[in-house]
Design a protein around this motif. Structure first.
Motif, mmCIF file in Angstrom:
data_model
loop_
_atom_site.group_PDB
_atom_site.id
_atom_site.type_symbol
_atom_site.label_atom_id
_atom_site.label_comp_id
_atom_site.label_asym_id
_atom_site.label_seq_id
_atom_site.Cartn_x
_atom_site.Cartn_y
_atom_site.Cartn_z
ATOM 1 N N THR A 267 0.850 -1.206 0.000
ATOM 2 C CA THR A 267 0.000 0.000 0.000
ATOM 3 C C THR A 267 0.881 1.250 0.000
ATOM 4 O O THR A 267 0.579 2.240 -0.664
ATOM 5 C CB THR A 267 -0.921 -0.023 1.244
ATOM 6 O OG1 THR A 267 -1.585 -1.290 1.291
ATOM 7 C CG2 THR A 267 -1.941 1.088 1.210
ATOM 8 N N LEU A 268 1.975 1.192 0.766
ATOM 9 C CA LEU A 268 2.907 2.331 0.800
ATOM 10 C C LEU A 268 3.505 2.568 -0.594
ATOM 11 O O LEU A 268 3.557 3.703 -1.084
ATOM 12 C CB LEU A 268 4.016 2.064 1.817
ATOM 13 C CG LEU A 268 4.976 3.215 2.131
ATOM 14 C CD1 LEU A 268 5.605 3.022 3.515
ATOM 15 C CD2 LEU A 268 6.080 3.377 1.114
ATOM 16 N N VAL A 269 3.950 1.480 -1.226
ATOM 17 C CA VAL A 269 4.571 1.626 -2.555
ATOM 18 C C VAL A 269 3.568 2.241 -3.533
ATOM 19 O O VAL A 269 3.878 3.202 -4.257
ATOM 20 C CB VAL A 269 5.090 0.257 -3.068
ATOM 21 C CG1 VAL A 269 5.500 0.344 -4.532
ATOM 22 C CG2 VAL A 269 6.261 -0.225 -2.207
ATOM 23 N N THR B 207 7.428 5.519 -11.417
ATOM 24 C CA THR B 207 6.669 4.435 -12.048
ATOM 25 C C THR B 207 7.387 4.093 -13.358
ATOM 26 O O THR B 207 8.288 4.835 -13.783
ATOM 27 C CB THR B 207 5.224 4.881 -12.380
ATOM 28 O OG1 THR B 207 5.298 5.863 -13.415
ATOM 29 C CG2 THR B 207 4.527 5.466 -11.167
ATOM 30 N N PRO B 208 6.984 3.004 -14.029
ATOM 31 C CA PRO B 208 7.627 2.687 -15.316
ATOM 32 C C PRO B 208 7.461 3.830 -16.320
ATOM 33 O O PRO B 208 8.244 3.953 -17.271
ATOM 34 C CB PRO B 208 6.891 1.420 -15.773
ATOM 35 C CG PRO B 208 6.386 0.803 -14.510
ATOM 36 C CD PRO B 208 6.068 1.954 -13.585
ATOM 37 N N ASN B 209 6.440 4.698 -16.116
ATOM 38 C CA ASN B 209 6.202 5.785 -17.070
ATOM 39 C C ASN B 209 6.955 7.063 -16.735
ATOM 40 O O ASN B 209 6.875 8.041 -17.485
ATOM 41 C CB ASN B 209 4.700 6.117 -17.131
ATOM 42 C CG ASN B 209 3.904 4.907 -17.583
ATOM 43 O OD1 ASN B 209 4.402 4.126 -18.394
ATOM 44 N ND2 ASN B 209 2.704 4.744 -17.040
ATOM 45 N N SER B 210 7.661 7.098 -15.601
ATOM 46 C CA SER B 210 8.414 8.312 -15.257
ATOM 47 C C SER B 210 9.493 8.537 -16.309
ATOM 48 O O SER B 210 9.997 7.573 -16.899
ATOM 49 C CB SER B 210 9.081 8.152 -13.885
ATOM 50 O OG SER B 210 8.122 7.825 -12.906
ATOM 51 N N PRO B 211 9.898 9.827 -16.533
ATOM 52 C CA PRO B 211 10.951 10.094 -17.532
ATOM 53 C C PRO B 211 12.209 9.284 -17.239
ATOM 54 O O PRO B 211 12.666 9.233 -16.084
ATOM 55 C CB PRO B 211 11.217 11.600 -17.354
ATOM 56 C CG PRO B 211 10.007 12.160 -16.662
ATOM 57 C CD PRO B 211 9.398 11.043 -15.879
ATOM 58 N N GLU C 93 5.813 -4.102 -8.332
ATOM 59 C CA GLU C 93 6.366 -5.347 -7.788
ATOM 60 C C GLU C 93 7.885 -5.246 -7.611
ATOM 61 O O GLU C 93 8.447 -5.713 -6.618
ATOM 62 C CB GLU C 93 6.009 -6.499 -8.745
ATOM 63 C CG GLU C 93 5.904 -7.835 -8.089
ATOM 64 C CD GLU C 93 4.857 -7.883 -6.991
ATOM 65 O OE1 GLU C 93 3.755 -7.322 -7.146
ATOM 66 O OE2 GLU C 93 5.175 -8.481 -5.943
ATOM 67 N N ALA C 94 8.543 -4.597 -8.599
ATOM 68 C CA ALA C 94 10.006 -4.491 -8.542
ATOM 69 C C ALA C 94 10.425 -3.605 -7.370
ATOM 70 O O ALA C 94 11.398 -3.895 -6.655
ATOM 71 C CB ALA C 94 10.536 -3.921 -9.856
ATOM 72 N N ILE C 95 9.687 -2.516 -7.151
ATOM 73 C CA ILE C 95 10.019 -1.627 -6.026
ATOM 74 C C ILE C 95 9.803 -2.372 -4.711
ATOM 75 O O ILE C 95 10.612 -2.290 -3.781
ATOM 76 C CB ILE C 95 9.166 -0.336 -6.069
ATOM 77 C CG1 ILE C 95 9.522 0.468 -7.317
ATOM 78 C CG2 ILE C 95 9.385 0.488 -4.817
ATOM 79 C CD1 ILE C 95 8.771 1.782 -7.458
ATOM 80 N N LEU C 96 8.738 -3.142 -4.668
ATOM 81 C CA LEU C 96 8.435 -3.903 -3.441
ATOM 82 C C LEU C 96 9.571 -4.874 -3.125
ATOM 83 O O LEU C 96 10.060 -4.941 -1.993
ATOM 84 C CB LEU C 96 7.121 -4.662 -3.671
ATOM 85 C CG LEU C 96 6.402 -5.185 -2.451
ATOM 86 C CD1 LEU C 96 5.958 -4.038 -1.539
ATOM 87 C CD2 LEU C 96 5.168 -5.980 -2.878
ATOM 88 N N VAL C 97 10.019 -5.592 -4.142
ATOM 89 C CA VAL C 97 11.061 -6.599 -3.937
ATOM 90 C C VAL C 97 12.404 -5.946 -3.602
ATOM 91 O O VAL C 97 13.239 -6.526 -2.899
ATOM 92 C CB VAL C 97 11.156 -7.507 -5.199
ATOM 93 C CG1 VAL C 97 12.401 -8.366 -5.162
ATOM 94 C CG2 VAL C 97 9.912 -8.382 -5.307
#
Ligand code: GLY
Ligand code: MN
Ligand code: MN
Length: 518
Positions: free
Chosen positions: A356-358, A369-373, A382-386
């Motif tokens: 929830t925090l992520v 996010t994957p869409n950030s510049p 999921e990748a940030i969580l891991v």
């Protein structure tokens, strides 16, 4: 009457489960006795659990013989210090033997250990558990009786892990009193904002301040009001040292200095500069800041443990950044509570909070996010969580067992080998679990805290200052928030949970009260 017998029987049953198999078998065929004993100095939780007695220097002998009905054959003898005439001018006398037999479920007869009995005691050599003086043990024990401290404490912790109706009522009462004390602090803050509490003429100079003339402008004033409110409702002790942290000091999890002014100018994490001379000036305004209060009193030796984070300055409203973080912590808590029911593993609640925090940090732009510049799939949720980076913001466990102790029954809460995680729970990152005090499947009757938080601590942020998952410019805007924690105490029920904490935490109510509008 305090249900000592029920607690003793539950403990004996847990103790029998813990005995190694040969002893269990032997005892099933050859009746013999088990004798747990304890000594209380002041309100030792295990002793209180078995006796309901908080008279210092008492001790307890319990006799149980295998092969008999536990309930029928259980004998309990409570030794309360004799009244010494010389002590009466110093202290209230302990109950007489006759009064004690009415107060506590103890048998008056003099007992001795059965031949061949095993004598179970609380851990020896620990400052937490005084050793029974030889003058007492000689009365009870045959010479060379086998004694062990291996099983009694784990058995007690296992018995205490789930609570009966009486224990839940005591915890409920402690929580109700503490809930009102939190509300008292918020309402006094709100009256200060409205100007309906002002210092009386001459107050503080010619005479002391009276109740009703206190503004809350320092951590100590908030703590004093909290404790006063609990005391006037009859609670004798706080369950732990209150944590009253204003401004960025809220990022220190167990801050209990409680000795600083609120921030009237720029403030650092350990800023000692905000002295009295800076306060109360007509041209000075309180800085917008949070006030985090983690405090709870005891009732009948049972704890409460509640955290509220409230806005100070800014007219009693959160700044946009503080409000965003507050609402995210509230969401972490709401989703955690919605998941509570018997059978769910506490690790899953911990993981849910991190997830929830992520998600929330990605919405706020603190995490990419994957869409950030210049970003890519390495910034997928999921990748940030891991990666474990969320631990820098939520480093502690989402809660713990609570009962006679605020951090209750540690030996029964966290198995050494944690191979019982529920199916379907993915682990995330091992750092999520480093400080988790509870690692079990929930059971009906467990009482636990649910206390997510988000912190911006320079010490915790140092290792992630170059993290590719963080937008460091956005993070800078949030660091002044310091920290937010919201903590309630719940009991796990047959199909969910009941919240024993009654003070509200929804954002509009907290701002309404702290700004004096409600
Ligand atoms: N008050 C300490 C804790 O919340 O665990
Ligand atoms: Mn707490
Ligand atoms: Mn807690």
């Amino acid at each position: 009457m305090y249900p000592a017998q029920a607690h003793v029987i539950k403990t004996f049953n847990k103790l029998i489960e813990l005995l190694p198999p040969p002893d269990q078998t032997k005892e099933r065929h050859r009746p013999r006795a088990e004798l747990p004993a304890g000594l209380t100095d002041f309100h030792e939780s295990n002793f209180y659990y078995l006796s309901g007695c908080a008279v210092p220097s008492s001790y307890l002998l319990l006799t149980f013989q295998h092969g008999t009905s536990l309930a029928e054959r259980l004998l309990a003898q409570l030794f309360i210090p004799k009244i010494e005439l010389a002590d009466l001018m110093w202290s209230v006398p302990p109950p007489t033997a006759e009064e004690a037999s009415k107060l506590y479920q103890a048998t008056p007869e003099q007992m001795k250990a059965y031949p061949g009995a095993t004598f179970h005691v609380l851990p020896k050599g620990s400052p937490l558990f005084p050793i029974l003086p030889a003058q007492y043990t000689a009365l009870i024990l045959p010479p060379h009786a086998p004694a062990t401290d291996e099983y009694l404490l784990p058995a007690l912790h296992r018995a205490r892990l789930t609570k009966d109706a009486g224990e839940i009522e005591a915890i409920r009462k402690a929580n109700a009193i503490s809930s009102r004390a939190h509300e008292v602090v918020m309402r006094v803050l709100g009256r200060g904002v409205r100007g309906t509490i002002t210092r009386g003429k001459g107050a503080g100079a010619d005479r002391p301040l009276l109740p009703g003339e206190w503004l809350i402008e320092k951590e100590a004033e908030a703590e004093a009001l909290f404790v006063a409110s609990c005391r006037r409702e009859g609670s004798v002790h706080q369950a732990y040292l209150p944590i009253v942290a204003a401004s960025t000091r809220a990022s220190t999890l167990h801050y209990c200095c409680n000795d600083r002014e609120f921030a009237w100018g720029p403030v650092g994490a350990h800023d000692h500069q905000n002295g009295d001379h800076l306060a109360h000036g007509a041209d000075r305004q309180l800085n917008p800041q949070v006030l985090l209060i983690d405090a709870g009193c005891e009732w009948d030796c049972h704890a409460s443990d509640i955290t509220r984070t409230m806005p100070v300055g800014n007219g009693g409203k959160f700044t946009p950044e503080a409000r965003a973080i507050y609402e995210l912590v509230l969401e972490m808590q709401r989703l955690s509570m919605e998941a509570l029911k018997p059978g769910i593993h506490w690790d899953a609640i911990q993981l849910l909070c991190h997830r929830t925090l992520v998600q929330g940090f990605q919405r706020l732009g603190i995490f990419k996010t994957p869409n950030s510049p210049g970003s890519g799939s390495w910034n997928a949720e999921e990748a940030i969580l891991v990666s474990g980076v969320s631990t820098a913001f939520f480093p502690h466990g989402v809660g713990h067992s609570l009962g006679l102790d605020v951090h209750d029954v540690p030996s029964a809460s966290k198995p050494e080998r944690n191979d019982t995680i529920g199916k379907g729970v993915e682990l995330g990152h091992e750092s999520f679990y480093a400080y988790l005090r509870l690692r079990l499947h929930l059971e009906e009757g467990m009482v636990v805290t649910v206390e997510p938080g988000i912190y911006f601590s320079p010490h915790l942020l140092a290792p992630v200052r170059d993290s590719k998952h963080i937008d460091h410019e956005v993070l800078k805007r949030y660091e002044a928030v310091g920290g937010v924690r919201i903590e309630d105490v719940v009991v796990v029920t047959q199909d969910g949970y009941e919240n024993l904490t009654t003070v509200r935490s929804d954002t509009d109510w907290v701002e309404g009260v702290c700004s004096g509008a409600l």
